[in-house]
Design a protein around this motif. Sequence first.
Motif, PDB file in Angstrom:
ATOM      1  N   CYS A 153       0.824  -1.210   0.000  1.00  0.00           N
ATOM      2  CA  CYS A 153       0.000   0.000   0.000  1.00  0.00           C
ATOM      3  C   CYS A 153       0.859   1.261   0.000  1.00  0.00           C
ATOM      4  O   CYS A 153       0.344   2.360   0.154  1.00  0.00           O
ATOM      5  CB  CYS A 153      -0.921   0.011   1.215  1.00  0.00           C
ATOM      6  N   SER A 154       2.138   1.117  -0.127  1.00  0.00           N
ATOM      7  CA  SER A 154       3.074   2.240  -0.128  1.00  0.00           C
ATOM      8  C   SER A 154       3.072   3.020   1.182  1.00  0.00           C
ATOM      9  O   SER A 154       3.424   4.180   1.214  1.00  0.00           O
ATOM     10  CB  SER A 154       2.803   3.172  -1.315  1.00  0.00           C
ATOM     11  N   ASP A 155       2.665   2.403   2.235  1.00  0.00           N
ATOM     12  CA  ASP A 155       2.716   3.019   3.552  1.00  0.00           C
ATOM     13  C   ASP A 155       3.972   2.503   4.257  1.00  0.00           C
ATOM     14  O   ASP A 155       3.912   1.678   5.163  1.00  0.00           O
ATOM     15  CB  ASP A 155       1.450   2.687   4.350  1.00  0.00           C
ATOM     16  N   TYR A 156       5.104   3.017   3.820  1.00  0.00           N
ATOM     17  CA  TYR A 156       6.384   2.483   4.257  1.00  0.00           C
ATOM     18  C   TYR A 156       6.677   2.737   5.731  1.00  0.00           C
ATOM     19  O   TYR A 156       7.317   1.922   6.376  1.00  0.00           O
ATOM     20  CB  TYR A 156       7.508   3.040   3.385  1.00  0.00           C
ATOM     21  N   LYS A 157       6.214   3.858   6.270  1.00  0.00           N
ATOM     22  CA  LYS A 157       6.452   4.117   7.698  1.00  0.00           C
ATOM     23  C   LYS A 157       5.730   3.086   8.566  1.00  0.00           C
ATOM     24  O   LYS A 157       6.289   2.565   9.516  1.00  0.00           O
ATOM     25  CB  LYS A 157       6.013   5.531   8.070  1.00  0.00           C
ATOM     26  N   THR A 158       4.490   2.785   8.203  1.00  0.00           N
ATOM     27  CA  THR A 158       3.736   1.776   8.946  1.00  0.00           C
ATOM     28  C   THR A 158       4.387   0.408   8.781  1.00  0.00           C
ATOM     29  O   THR A 158       4.535  -0.334   9.754  1.00  0.00           O
ATOM     30  CB  THR A 158       2.274   1.732   8.467  1.00  0.00           C
ATOM     31  N   ALA A 159       4.774   0.088   7.562  1.00  0.00           N
ATOM     32  CA  ALA A 159       5.431  -1.196   7.302  1.00  0.00           C
ATOM     33  C   ALA A 159       6.714  -1.306   8.109  1.00  0.00           C
ATOM     34  O   ALA A 159       6.991  -2.350   8.707  1.00  0.00           O
ATOM     35  CB  ALA A 159       5.718  -1.354   5.819  1.00  0.00           C
ATOM     36  N   SER A 160       7.488  -0.244   8.141  1.00  0.00           N
ATOM     37  CA  SER A 160       8.738  -0.244   8.899  1.00  0.00           C
ATOM     38  C   SER A 160       8.476  -0.490  10.378  1.00  0.00           C
ATOM     39  O   SER A 160       9.182  -1.270  11.025  1.00  0.00           O
ATOM     40  CB  SER A 160       9.461   1.088   8.692  1.00  0.00           C
ATOM     41  N   SER A 161       7.443   0.140  10.903  1.00  0.00           N
ATOM     42  CA  SER A 161       7.080  -0.055  12.306  1.00  0.00           C
ATOM     43  C   SER A 161       6.648  -1.498  12.572  1.00  0.00           C
ATOM     44  O   SER A 161       7.092  -2.116  13.546  1.00  0.00           O
ATOM     45  CB  SER A 161       5.952   0.907  12.680  1.00  0.00           C
ATOM     46  N   TYR A 162       5.803  -2.037  11.723  1.00  0.00           N
ATOM     47  CA  TYR A 162       5.355  -3.423  11.879  1.00  0.00           C
ATOM     48  C   TYR A 162       6.527  -4.398  11.794  1.00  0.00           C
ATOM     49  O   TYR A 162       6.619  -5.350  12.571  1.00  0.00           O
ATOM     50  CB  TYR A 162       4.334  -3.789  10.810  1.00  0.00           C
ATOM     51  N   LEU A 163       7.395  -4.172  10.852  1.00  0.00           N
ATOM     52  CA  LEU A 163       8.531  -5.086  10.672  1.00  0.00           C
ATOM     53  C   LEU A 163       9.506  -4.999  11.841  1.00  0.00           C
ATOM     54  O   LEU A 163      10.065  -6.014  12.262  1.00  0.00           O
ATOM     55  CB  LEU A 163       9.223  -4.812   9.337  1.00  0.00           C
TER      56      LEU A 163
ATOM     57  N   ALA B 261      14.546  -3.156   5.546  1.00  0.00           N
ATOM     58  CA  ALA B 261      15.543  -2.310   4.867  1.00  0.00           C
ATOM     59  C   ALA B 261      14.902  -1.538   3.718  1.00  0.00           C
ATOM     60  O   ALA B 261      15.147  -0.341   3.549  1.00  0.00           O
ATOM     61  CB  ALA B 261      16.698  -3.166   4.357  1.00  0.00           C
ATOM     62  N   LYS B 262      14.089  -2.213   2.940  1.00  0.00           N
ATOM     63  CA  LYS B 262      13.426  -1.579   1.811  1.00  0.00           C
ATOM     64  C   LYS B 262      12.462  -0.483   2.280  1.00  0.00           C
ATOM     65  O   LYS B 262      12.416   0.607   1.698  1.00  0.00           O
ATOM     66  CB  LYS B 262      12.673  -2.649   1.020  1.00  0.00           C
ATOM     67  N   SER B 263      11.720  -0.754   3.336  1.00  0.00           N
ATOM     68  CA  SER B 263      10.795   0.240   3.885  1.00  0.00           C
ATOM     69  C   SER B 263      11.551   1.438   4.454  1.00  0.00           C
ATOM     70  O   SER B 263      11.157   2.589   4.230  1.00  0.00           O
ATOM     71  CB  SER B 263       9.921  -0.383   4.971  1.00  0.00           C
ATOM     72  N   ALA B 264      12.614   1.167   5.196  1.00  0.00           N
ATOM     73  CA  ALA B 264      13.412   2.257   5.767  1.00  0.00           C
ATOM     74  C   ALA B 264      14.011   3.117   4.650  1.00  0.00           C
ATOM     75  O   ALA B 264      13.985   4.355   4.723  1.00  0.00           O
ATOM     76  CB  ALA B 264      14.515   1.692   6.662  1.00  0.00           C
ATOM     77  N   TYR B 265      14.526   2.489   3.621  1.00  0.00           N
ATOM     78  CA  TYR B 265      15.079   3.221   2.480  1.00  0.00           C
ATOM     79  C   TYR B 265      14.004   4.088   1.826  1.00  0.00           C
ATOM     80  O   TYR B 265      14.228   5.259   1.519  1.00  0.00           O
ATOM     81  CB  TYR B 265      15.674   2.246   1.465  1.00  0.00           C
ATOM     82  N   SER B 266      12.818   3.534   1.653  1.00  0.00           N
ATOM     83  CA  SER B 266      11.724   4.265   1.008  1.00  0.00           C
ATOM     84  C   SER B 266      11.242   5.438   1.851  1.00  0.00           C
ATOM     85  O   SER B 266      10.703   6.403   1.315  1.00  0.00           O
ATOM     86  CB  SER B 266      10.565   3.320   0.725  1.00  0.00           C
ATOM     87  N   CYS B 267      11.438   5.354   3.169  1.00  0.00           N
ATOM     88  CA  CYS B 267      11.067   6.454   4.073  1.00  0.00           C
ATOM     89  C   CYS B 267      12.174   7.491   4.180  1.00  0.00           C
ATOM     90  O   CYS B 267      12.005   8.515   4.846  1.00  0.00           O
ATOM     91  CB  CYS B 267      10.785   5.920   5.474  1.00  0.00           C
ATOM     92  N   GLY B 268      13.324   7.204   3.597  1.00  0.00           N
ATOM     93  CA  GLY B 268      14.446   8.121   3.682  1.00  0.00           C
ATOM     94  C   GLY B 268      15.374   7.853   4.852  1.00  0.00           C
ATOM     95  O   GLY B 268      16.307   8.619   5.097  1.00  0.00           O
ATOM     96  N   ASP B 269      15.150   6.773   5.580  1.00  0.00           N
ATOM     97  CA  ASP B 269      16.018   6.416   6.708  1.00  0.00           C
ATOM     98  C   ASP B 269      17.142   5.523   6.180  1.00  0.00           C
ATOM     99  O   ASP B 269      17.165   4.306   6.389  1.00  0.00           O
ATOM    100  CB  ASP B 269      15.206   5.712   7.793  1.00  0.00           C
TER     101      ASP B 269
END
Length: 92
Positions: A5-15, A42-50
């Motif tokens: 769903c392109s909600d990378y911050k939420t995905a990063s938190s869940y992961l 890693a992919k989610s963090a990268y997509s969030c700019g972290d």
Amino acid sequence: KAVDCSDYKTASSYLSNTLSLLPTNHWKTHYDLSLRSHFLLAKSAYSCGDIEKAYAVLQEILRQAHSLSDKLDAYHLVVVILYGREAEEEAY
């Protein structure tokens, strides 16, 4: 699902929560889950700019993965990160 769903911050938190719930020897007892969860984190963090978090997680994958085929996606994202930092020589 949050990644799709392109909600990378939420995905990063869940992961991050997923990984925190695994036992300390999760790379031995839950290898596939560990590999998939770390790469998605890693992919989610990268997509969030972290970038720093993404790079640290990728380094963990490269240390723990058993085979080159398990490391390929991580190597690819490391190269993308280094290229984005204009560290082309280090990337290749």
